[in-house]
Write an enzyme that holds these catalytic residues in place. Sequence first.
Site, PDB file in Angstrom:
ATOM      1  N   ASP A  67      70.325  -2.164-120.951  1.00 50.28           N
ATOM      2  CA  ASP A  67      70.585  -3.278-121.860  1.00 50.28           C
ATOM      3  C   ASP A  67      71.825  -4.006-121.376  1.00 50.28           C
ATOM      4  O   ASP A  67      72.559  -3.517-120.507  1.00 50.28           O
ATOM      5  CB  ASP A  67      70.740  -2.820-123.321  1.00 50.28           C
ATOM      6  CG  ASP A  67      71.877  -1.838-123.538  1.00 50.28           C
ATOM      7  OD1 ASP A  67      72.831  -1.814-122.746  1.00 50.28           O
ATOM      8  OD2 ASP A  67      71.824  -1.085-124.523  1.00 50.28           O
ATOM      9  N   ASP A 129      72.073   4.151-136.669  1.00 53.48           N
ATOM     10  CA  ASP A 129      70.938   3.518-137.338  1.00 53.48           C
ATOM     11  C   ASP A 129      69.608   3.851-136.666  1.00 53.48           C
ATOM     12  O   ASP A 129      68.565   3.305-137.030  1.00 53.48           O
ATOM     13  CB  ASP A 129      71.121   2.004-137.381  1.00 53.48           C
ATOM     14  CG  ASP A 129      71.273   1.394-135.983  1.00 53.48           C
ATOM     15  OD1 ASP A 129      71.270   2.145-134.984  1.00 53.48           O
ATOM     16  OD2 ASP A 129      71.393   0.160-135.883  1.00 53.48           O
ATOM     17  N   HIS A 131      68.958   3.396-133.365  1.00 50.30           N
ATOM     18  CA  HIS A 131      68.609   2.558-132.218  1.00 50.30           C
ATOM     19  C   HIS A 131      68.752   3.328-130.909  1.00 50.30           C
ATOM     20  O   HIS A 131      69.532   4.278-130.798  1.00 50.30           O
ATOM     21  CB  HIS A 131      69.438   1.273-132.194  1.00 50.30           C
ATOM     22  CG  HIS A 131      70.839   1.434-131.671  1.00 50.30           C
ATOM     23  ND1 HIS A 131      71.935   1.545-132.484  1.00 50.30           N
ATOM     24  CD2 HIS A 131      71.323   1.465-130.396  1.00 50.30           C
ATOM     25  CE1 HIS A 131      73.033   1.653-131.750  1.00 50.30           C
ATOM     26  NE2 HIS A 131      72.684   1.610-130.473  1.00 50.30           N
TER      27      HIS A 131
END
Length: 236
Positions: A67, A129, A131
């Site tokens: 990413d 969360d 991810h």
Amino acid sequence: MKLLVTENYETLSQITADIVLMRWAENRRVNLALTAGSSPKRAYEILAERLNQVFFDQSLAHFYNFDEITLKDQEYGLTMQALTEELFNPLGIVEENIEVLDAGNYQDYDRQIAEDGGLDLVLMGIGGDGHFCGNMPEFTSFDYGVYRVPIKPGDELYKLIDESSPHTPGEEMVTFGAQTVLAAKKLVLIANGEKKAEIIKQALEGPITEDVPASILRLHPNLTVILDQEAASKLK
């Protein structure tokens, strides 16, 4: 799925370093996508120590950042800056072996990976969360390959980046989606600390749902999850 629960973070880090080294030692081109962040920090220190003790052909290992978050007035984004400091410089990885993912080439990146022979190993952490890579619950889809997410001042992603970097966030994030990650030959997910215990329980024992993006990783036929005892404390 193979689940390894270690006594502590040091043992987790040693096992993680060993897995990367075993891939690296296959005497052929190896394509690696390794995470930045706090969880793999000690593993990379161990990796650097072992590479100094035993000869490995550095030219065989190629690195793909899975990413990237653009930063204003910076040549490299948040991920490349972190990987350079935590991994590439300590291991002496040359620029020619770093396959940069950025906002300019993300649309062609899945094709590039395929032409390069596919990813041999993806090493990931997990966010609070749920991810993985840049797949946040609020915008991820399990149908995505490499994709782009706009960053706007005031949104949650902008605030998260602004809090974690001394630089001003740019206009976009690009990330491997679930389809890109699931196409890799081997996946490793690591987590340590009590703060990760609840999301690990949801990801490994709850429903497979985009509300907990990392839950999709359970569908991969060669997934290894490495946890310390605190991160595994809420598992059945």
